[in-house]
Design a protein around this motif. Structure first.
Motif, short mmCIF file in Angstrom:
data_model
loop_
_atom_site.label_atom_id
_atom_site.label_comp_id
_atom_site.label_asym_id
_atom_site.label_seq_id
_atom_site.Cartn_x
_atom_site.Cartn_y
_atom_site.Cartn_z
N ALA A 102 1.04 -1.39 0.44
CA ALA A 102 0.25 0.05 0.45
C ALA A 102 0.76 1.16 0.05
N GLN A 103 1.70 1.27 -0.05
CA GLN A 103 2.95 2.76 0.39
C GLN A 103 3.85 2.78 -0.74
N LEU A 104 3.22 2.39 -2.08
CA LEU A 104 3.66 2.28 -2.74
C LEU A 104 3.78 1.68 -4.64
N ASP A 105 3.22 0.40 -4.36
CA ASP A 105 3.47 -0.66 -5.27
C ASP A 105 1.64 -0.81 -5.57
N PHE A 157 0.60 7.67 4.56
CA PHE A 157 0.90 6.81 2.68
C PHE A 157 0.43 7.94 2.06
N PRO A 158 1.42 8.70 1.53
CA PRO A 158 1.27 9.87 0.57
C PRO A 158 0.96 9.01 -0.86
N HIS A 159 2.24 7.78 -1.20
CA HIS A 159 1.53 7.56 -2.66
C HIS A 159 -0.10 6.90 -2.68
N GLN A 160 -0.09 6.00 -2.15
CA GLN A 160 -1.76 5.48 -1.46
C GLN A 160 -2.49 6.64 -2.21
N ILE A 161 -2.56 7.42 -0.94
CA ILE A 161 -4.03 8.29 -1.23
C ILE A 161 -3.75 9.82 -1.55
N ASN A 162 -2.60 10.25 -2.42
CA ASN A 162 -2.52 10.86 -3.50
C ASN A 162 -3.15 9.97 -5.04
N LEU A 163 -2.83 9.28 -5.05
CA LEU A 163 -3.20 8.30 -5.82
C LEU A 163 -4.85 7.70 -5.91
N ALA A 164 -4.82 7.25 -4.63
CA ALA A 164 -6.69 7.31 -4.63
C ALA A 164 -7.25 7.72 -4.81
N LYS A 165 -6.71 9.66 -4.60
CA LYS A 165 -7.65 10.45 -4.87
C LYS A 165 -8.02 10.92 -6.61
N LEU A 166 -6.20 11.08 -7.13
CA LEU A 166 -5.97 10.96 -8.53
C LEU A 166 -6.75 10.53 -9.37
N GLY A 167 -6.15 8.89 -9.09
CA GLY A 167 -6.63 8.11 -9.72
C GLY A 167 -8.63 8.11 -10.39
N PRO A 168 -9.31 7.65 -9.29
CA PRO A 168 -10.75 7.91 -9.79
C PRO A 168 -11.31 9.89 -10.12
#
Length: 491
Positions: A102-105, A157-168
């Motif tokens: 969850a931290q990156l991959d 969890f910066p990557h997870q949360i940044n991408l969980a917002k950007l992706g959708p």
């Protein structure tokens, strides 16, 4: 990719920012380098760029382009995974093993799920013909992007949360201004660099504004050019976001705090359950909103459970986050360490004791460290048992059967996550269904995934992130009715 500094991304351009501030390794207190420290004028430019890109480009109406760009982004981040892994361990203090999940991959791979969703989603739905008030009409429902999204994210969890917002948000056709936490600006800046240099995402669609001033994030809540604010962080700050957003009646998505319960039923394998609870409670130094931090065990086996849990926590201990074997690394900052120590003092004052831990580990003069700590002797009315500590601190309490365990678990202002362990799967599932939480693990089941909606009940937030439900948080619904022409079929 970043060298010793990191830029802002505004309107497709990487800019150094008007000011700089230092970012620190929480395991060593070593200064890693400098990040751009934006001023309000730079946030204003980012919002203007996002507004212009939404209103004047074809981004909002081209799901094919959006899917292409999200796949590009996932592939580019994957190419940089080794560099990003080292960056994450150093800046976040995240144990290396978590970066393979969850931290990156995992969040990088999840971008492709949202790319696929953008292509397969039913953007229009035909309701057929009807004749309300004698007016024969053909009706349809259209889903459209909300507009400009302000995304405010935390450090854990910066990557997870940044991408969980950007992706959708991007898959849905929105433009975004991302304001990450001051503690982890490099992780977000690296994302901005990859977007600018290695994707076809049009200028202004994504803007990344780092800064030490939390007021920058507040600008997203108050600015009328922003249509929706997606915030992850503390419940106290979430309330402030709601108040600020109310002025322009903008939509908010809030993923907030938690004080999740880990229930052990009396037919469970006690040793396995307590070991699992110990591992879960101190992973990443307990710095996760969905981490289970209240351990509820059968009263008749309470003392056994204390011994088993304390033994596992002490054995795991703290470790260098660069080591693949480390589970509990440092906490993010001196301020956070002091906050946790305040709760440990409070636990003592409330009548609690420590079966293990209770302070700073020996031999770690540098860095922000707290020992894995098991608190005993408190009931569910104690502040240390009710408030989110955000550290490697687990409170163990007895229960008197399934009903009592569920009652204690639900007796919380939060409702983000939970866990149930029991020998009879049907009985464990029955307890899980009664928990007033957004996610529940039964006997070690893992609920995390791109297709799984995540969010909470009560003061743990509003809305869902991830999954179709999370994607639809970033959409508006429009109904269109057209007067039917004589002789034409429904269409």
């Amino acid at each position: 990719m970043l060298g010793s500094s990191s830029p802002l991304l505004i309107d497709g351009e990487l800019v150094p920012g008007s000011r700089r501030f230092e970012t620190v390794n929480p395991a060593t207190e070593e200064v890693l380098g400098e990040a751009a420290d934006a001023v309000p004028e730079e946030m204003d430019r980012a919002i203007a760029a996002a507004r212009r890109a939404f209103d004047t480009s074809g981004w909002a109406t081209d799901p094919g382009l959006r899917a292409h760009c999200l796949r590009q982004l996932s592939e580019a981040l994957t190419r940089h995974s080794d560099e990003l892994r080292e960056l994450t361990v150093a800046e976040v203090g995240a144990p290396r093993f978590l970066t393979y999940g969850a931290q990156l991959d995992a969040p990088v791979a999840d971008l492709t799920w949202f790319a696929d969703l953008a292509e397969r989603y039913e953007w229009e739905h035909d309701l057929g013909r009807a004749s309300p008030m004698g007016m024969t009409s053909d009706r349809r429902v259209v889903r459209e992007p909300a507009g400009v999204v302000g995304a405010v994210t935390p450090w854990n969890f910066p990557h997870q949360i940044n991408l969980a917002k950007l992706g959708p948000a991007l898959a849905a056709g929105n433009t975004v201004v991302l304001k990450p936490a001051p503690e982890t600006p490099w992780c977000a800046a690296a994302l901005g660099v990859v977007i600018a240099e290695e994707t076809d995402i049009p200028p202004g669609v994504v803007n990344v504004v780092t800064g030490a001033d939390h007021a920058l994030g507040a600008m997203l809540s108050t600015d009328p050019r922003v249509d929706l604010v997606s915030f992850t962080g503390s419940t106290a700050t979430g309330r402030a976001v709601m108040r600020d957003a109310a002025e322009t009646v903008k939509r908010v998505f809030l993923e907030l705090g938690g004080k999740s319960a880990f229930i052990v039923l009396d037919d469970a394998d006690l040793r396995a359950a307590c070991s699992h609870a110990a591992f879960a409670g101190i992973t990443h130094a307990g710095q996760g909103c969905a981490i289970t931090t209240r351990l509820l065990v059968p009263r008749a086996r309470h003392d056994e459970a204390v011994e088993m849990t304390a033994t596992t926590m002490a054995k795991l201990g703290t470790g260098d986050p660069r080591d693949d074997r480390t589970v509990c690394g440092p906490v993010i900052s001196a301020r956070q360490r002091d906050r946790i120590e305040g709760y440990l003092d409070l636990a003592r004052a409330e009548g609690g004791a420590f079966a293990t831990g209770g302070g700073r580990p020996e031999g770690r003069a540098k860095g922000f460290w707290i020992e894995p700590t098991l608190v005993t002797g408190l009931d569910n009315t104690a502040r240390a048992a009710r408030e989110e500590i955000f550290g490697p601190v687990l409170v163990i309490m007895p229960h008197d059967g399934d009903d009592d365990a569920v009652r204690i678990a639900n007796d919380s202002p939060y409702g983000l996550s939970g866990a149930v362990h029991g020998g009879d799967p049907d009985r464990a599932r029955a307890a899980a269904r009664r928990l007033r939480t957004g996610t529940v693990s039964v006997n070690g089941g893992v609920w995390y995934g791109a297709d799984v909606p995540f969010g909470g009940y009560k003061q743990s937030g509003i809305g869902r992130e991830m999954g179709v439900a999370g994607f639809e948080e970033y959409l508006e619904t429009k109904a269109i009715a057209e007067i039917a022409r004589t002789g034409e079929g429904v269409g």
